[in-house]
Design an enzyme around this catalytic site. Structure first.
Site, PDB file in Angstrom:
ATOM      1  NE  ARG A  70      -3.662  -2.402   2.271  1.00  0.00           N
ATOM      2  CZ  ARG A  70      -4.853  -2.574   2.837  1.00  0.00           C
ATOM      3  NH1 ARG A  70      -5.436  -1.555   3.458  1.00  0.00           N
ATOM      4  NH2 ARG A  70      -5.448  -3.746   2.795  1.00  0.00           N
ATOM      5  CD  GLU A 119      -8.915  -1.135  10.383  1.00  0.00           C
ATOM      6  OE1 GLU A 119      -9.305   0.019  10.111  1.00  0.00           O
ATOM      7  OE2 GLU A 119      -8.444  -1.922   9.536  1.00  0.00           O
ATOM      8  CB  SER A 173     -11.408  -4.307   8.237  1.00  0.00           C
ATOM      9  OG  SER A 173     -12.459  -3.551   7.719  1.00  0.00           O
ATOM     10  NE  ARG A 182      -2.176  -1.320  11.532  1.00  0.00           N
ATOM     11  CZ  ARG A 182      -3.084  -0.548  10.918  1.00  0.00           C
ATOM     12  NH1 ARG A 182      -4.369  -0.647  11.236  1.00  0.00           N
ATOM     13  NH2 ARG A 182      -2.717   0.273   9.959  1.00  0.00           N
ATOM     14  NE  ARG A 185      -1.415   4.691   8.991  1.00  0.00           N
ATOM     15  CZ  ARG A 185      -2.723   4.435   8.842  1.00  0.00           C
ATOM     16  NH1 ARG A 185      -3.196   4.057   7.666  1.00  0.00           N
ATOM     17  NH2 ARG A 185      -3.554   4.533   9.865  1.00  0.00           N
TER      18      ARG A 185
HETATM   19  N1  LIG Z   1      -0.293   0.027   5.772  1.00  0.00           N
HETATM   20  C1  LIG Z   1      -0.532  -0.990   6.606  1.00  0.00           C
HETATM   21  N2  LIG Z   1       0.468  -1.459   7.404  1.00  0.00           N
HETATM   22  C2  LIG Z   1       0.256  -2.495   8.262  1.00  0.00           C
HETATM   23  N3  LIG Z   1      -0.937  -3.127   8.382  1.00  0.00           N
HETATM   24  C3  LIG Z   1      -1.945  -2.699   7.603  1.00  0.00           C
HETATM   25  C4  LIG Z   1      -1.812  -1.630   6.684  1.00  0.00           C
HETATM   26  N4  LIG Z   1      -3.022  -1.446   6.056  1.00  0.00           N
HETATM   27  C5  LIG Z   1      -3.851  -2.363   6.568  1.00  0.00           C
HETATM   28  N5  LIG Z   1      -3.226  -3.120   7.492  1.00  0.00           N
HETATM   29  C6  LIG Z   1      -3.790  -4.235   8.266  1.00  0.00           C
HETATM   30  O1  LIG Z   1      -4.646  -4.976   7.393  1.00  0.00           O
HETATM   31  C7  LIG Z   1      -5.928  -5.054   7.978  1.00  0.00           C
HETATM   32  C8  LIG Z   1      -6.968  -5.138   6.872  1.00  0.00           C
HETATM   33  O2  LIG Z   1      -6.853  -4.025   6.034  1.00  0.00           O
HETATM   34  S1  LIG Z   1      -8.186  -3.372   5.552  1.00  0.00           S
HETATM   35  O3  LIG Z   1      -7.860  -2.517   4.473  1.00  0.00           O
HETATM   36  O4  LIG Z   1      -8.807  -2.780   6.692  1.00  0.00           O
HETATM   37  N6  LIG Z   1      -9.147  -4.550   5.054  1.00  0.00           N
HETATM   38  C9  LIG Z   1      -8.803  -5.455   4.108  1.00  0.00           C
HETATM   39  O5  LIG Z   1      -7.729  -5.402   3.516  1.00  0.00           O
HETATM   40  C10 LIG Z   1      -9.812  -6.571   3.849  1.00  0.00           C
HETATM   41  N7  LIG Z   1      -9.401  -7.348   2.721  1.00  0.00           N
HETATM   42  C11 LIG Z   1      -9.937  -7.428   5.101  1.00  0.00           C
HETATM   43  O6  LIG Z   1      -8.678  -7.922   5.498  1.00  0.00           O
HETATM   44  C12 LIG Z   1      -6.035  -3.814   8.824  1.00  0.00           C
HETATM   45  O7  LIG Z   1      -7.038  -3.952   9.815  1.00  0.00           O
HETATM   46  C13 LIG Z   1      -4.636  -3.749   9.426  1.00  0.00           C
HETATM   47  O8  LIG Z   1      -4.512  -4.660  10.498  1.00  0.00           O
END
Ligand SMILES: Nc1ncnc2c1ncn2[C@@H]1O[C@H](COS(=O)(=O)NC(=O)[C@@H](N)CO)[C@@H](O)[C@H]1O
Length: 423
Positions: free
Chosen positions: A258, A347, A350, A388, A273
């Site tokens: 991401r 969080e 999700s 995370r 993050r």
């Molecule tokens: N940039 C990031 N760095 C670390 N962990 C992350 C990051 N973005 C998301 N996550 C983790 O990934 C989880 C799911 O991300 S989400 O966008 O909320 N949801 C999804 O991707 C859905 N597909 C359910 O998993 C978050 O709750 C968090 O625990």
């Protein structure tokens, strides 16, 4: 995206969803465009019918009448050559607007424009009272030599991390623990690529709205998926499954990428993050039945709550508001886990149900016993995402000497009861 027939028959319900989700979609423009497309289709069909009738008549006509009919045929051909491309343009414009139509949120969703309207529905466990001054996760990592943020920045840039020694092994142990929980729940384990195609990102819903979150490779030939959900959701794209083959329940462990565009300044230290992380994902493709979707939603949520309980972490359950859940969601519930150093929940999971919003975008269909074809319903949830969750595990389970206890459920995977300093 929504079914255009549903929109025609329920414009007010769709307008309400647009408002509740704080969207800017101009529904009237979409409806006008739809009318124009329908009218032009009828015009073209009439002309095509005339062309066919004229061609038949010309074949049977007396020679002296045929020339006029052939001329008429040419005239009709010129009309169609002008109208058909116009129809295609209008249909493309309509499809772009349909991509932006929202799933109607469930009636229990808190109505509000953003996450400040999210509602805590349940709390599990109590934040620990420390009898010593606890360290945050970065300090614990530095004290024990469990990582190297400086060298990660040198080799990879911002929002990156290197884990070393026990913490590196712990991350892998946690992912395998979560994967086994998913397999025990009957989900099919999959390894899927992170490299994905543009159409899979449109089908998921990441495109067109949130393109800026996605890294592109090879000048946009392929992209790096932010979640295995993108790939899992496109597995059966364009297929027509038999109802007897449903539900498809997949879990996938994959690296997730991401850009975190728009997150400047947030969580810039440590593991919260980062640009590349690992996640065990839950995904369900089921028949278009709301009760079935609700059952899977509860099942997936309870699996994740079970994982957090096994990790002996305090967490809370959040019902996400209409403004925060996003375009495609019917319902979203997040799990937020306690972070001692921030004195708040963050969080970690999700869970989402999207009804047929993704299925319409991806062409996920099935044939019921009577032979009728339906778009499926899809759901997804986080089983576990690292690094995370390491923030919460390190901080909540730390000892005064800086070692960190491993939850009993994970000890068989990690091989020890505690994380100890690296040499
Ligand atoms: N940039 C990031 N760095 C670390 N962990 C992350 C990051 N973005 C998301 N996550 C983790 O990934 C989880 C799911 O991300 S989400 O966008 O909320 N949801 C999804 O991707 C859905 N597909 C359910 O998993 C978050 O709750 C968090 O625990």
């Amino acid at each position: 995206m929504l079914d255009i027939k549903f929109i025609r028959e329920n414009p007010e319900a769709v307008r309400q969803a647009i408002e509740k989700k704080g969207l800017t979609l101009e529904l009237d423009k979409l409806l006008e465009l739809d009318q124009e497309v329908q009218a032009l289709k009828r015009t073209i069909e009439k002309i095509q019918a005339e062309r066919n009738a004229n061609a038949k008549a010309a074949a049977r006509a007396k020679p002296e009448e045929r020339a006029a009919m052939i001329e008429r045929g040419k005239e009709i051909g010129r009309q169609l050559a002008e109208l058909e491309p116009r129809l295609r343009t209008l249909e493309a414009q309509l499809k772009q607007l349909l991509y932006l139509t929202p799933t109607l949120p469930w009636e229990g969703a808190p109505v509000g424009p953003d996450d400040s309207f999210n509602v805590e529905t349940r709390v599990h466990g109590n934040p620990r009272t420390f009898l010593f001054e606890p360290l945050d996760h970065v300090a614990l990592i530095e004290k024990n030599g469990w990582g190297d943020f400086e060298r990660a920045a040198k080799v990879s840039g911002s929002r990156s991390y290197i884990l070393k020694g026990d913490l590196m092994v712990y991350e892998q142990a946690l992912l395998r623990f979560a994967l086994d929980r998913m397999i025990q729940a009957g989900f099919t384990p999959m390894s899927v690529p992170s490299l994905t195609k543009e159409e899979a990102l449109y089908a998921h819903g990441q495109f067109p709205a949130a393109r800026d979150q996605v890294y592109s490779v090879d000048g946009g030939e392929v992209y790096l998926a932010g979640t295995a959900e993108v790939l899992l959701n496109y597995l059966h794209a364009g297929e027509i499954l038999a109802e007897s083959e449903l539900p498809r329940t997949y879990c996938a462990l994959s690296p997730c990428f991401r850009s975190e565009a728009g997150s400047a300044g947030r969580d810039v230290r440590g593991l919260m993050r980062v640009h590349q992380f690992n996640k065990v994902e839950q995904y369900v493709l089921c028949k278009a039945d709301l009760d079935e979707s609700n059952r899977w939603f509860e099942t997936m949520l309870s699996i994740s709550e079970g994982i957090l309980q096994a990790l002996e972490l305090p967490y809370r359950v959040i019902e996400v508001s209409t403004g925060d859940m996003g375009l495609g969601k019917y319902r979203q519930v997040d799990l937020e886990t306690w972070v001692p150093s921030e004195n708040r929940y963050r969080e970690t999971h999700s869970c989402s149900a999207l009804l047929d919003w993704q299925a319409r975008r991806a062409g996920l269909r099935y044939r019921d016993e009577r032979g009728k074809i339906h778009y499926a319903y899809t759901l997804n949830n986080t089983a576990l995402a690292t690094p995370r969750i390491l923030v919460m595990l390190l901080e909540n389970h730390q000892n005064e000497d800086g070692t960190v206890n491993v939850p009993k459920a994970v000890q068989p995977y990690f091989g020890k009861e505690k994380l100890e300093p690296s040499a």
